[in-house]
Motif scaffolding. Structure first.
Motif, short mmCIF file in Angstrom:
data_model
loop_
_atom_site.label_atom_id
_atom_site.label_comp_id
_atom_site.label_asym_id
_atom_site.label_seq_id
_atom_site.Cartn_x
_atom_site.Cartn_y
_atom_site.Cartn_z
N SER A 113 6.74 -4.59 10.42
CA SER A 113 6.48 -3.98 11.73
C SER A 113 5.17 -4.46 12.34
N GLN A 114 4.33 -5.13 11.54
CA GLN A 114 3.05 -5.66 12.04
C GLN A 114 3.16 -7.13 12.43
N GLY A 115 4.36 -7.70 12.36
CA GLY A 115 4.56 -9.07 12.77
C GLY A 115 4.59 -10.07 11.62
N TYR A 116 4.40 -9.61 10.38
CA TYR A 116 4.50 -10.50 9.23
C TYR A 116 5.96 -10.66 8.84
N LEU A 117 6.26 -11.58 7.92
CA LEU A 117 7.64 -11.77 7.47
C LEU A 117 8.18 -10.54 6.77
N GLY A 118 7.30 -9.78 6.14
CA GLY A 118 7.71 -8.60 5.40
C GLY A 118 7.69 -8.88 3.90
#
Length: 84
Positions: A16-21
């Motif tokens: 949700s922060q824009g990283y791949l997860g």
């Protein structure tokens, strides 16, 4: 390194922060310092073929932590995948 899906993952951080997860498995461990019932998180990482070759030639694994405080961590090798 490429993120993997650790067996039994319970949540995904960072997506949700824009990283791949990063899939994580929440666990509770027995810790010599913090005692019984110490919460921890487990993630799986897979080296690329080039990284694996470098590791086999003696390169080190580097861990990069965001921020200025370093939490306690443990680093180890997971189980070998089932051979199909």
């Amino acid at each position: 390194m490429q993120t993997g899906r650790v067996e039994g993952f319970t949540r995904v951080l960072g997506k949700s922060q824009g990283y791949l997860g990063l899939p994580l498995r929440d666990e509770v461990i027995e810790c010599a310092v913090s005692g019984a019932g110490t919460p921890c998180m487990v993630a799986a990482w897979h080296p690329t073929p080039d990284e694996l070759a470098a590791l086999n030639r003696g390169a080190a694994v580097h861990v990069r932590i965001h921020g200025t405080a370093h939490p306690p961590i443990m680093l180890g090798v997971g189980p070998e995948p089932d051979q199909v």
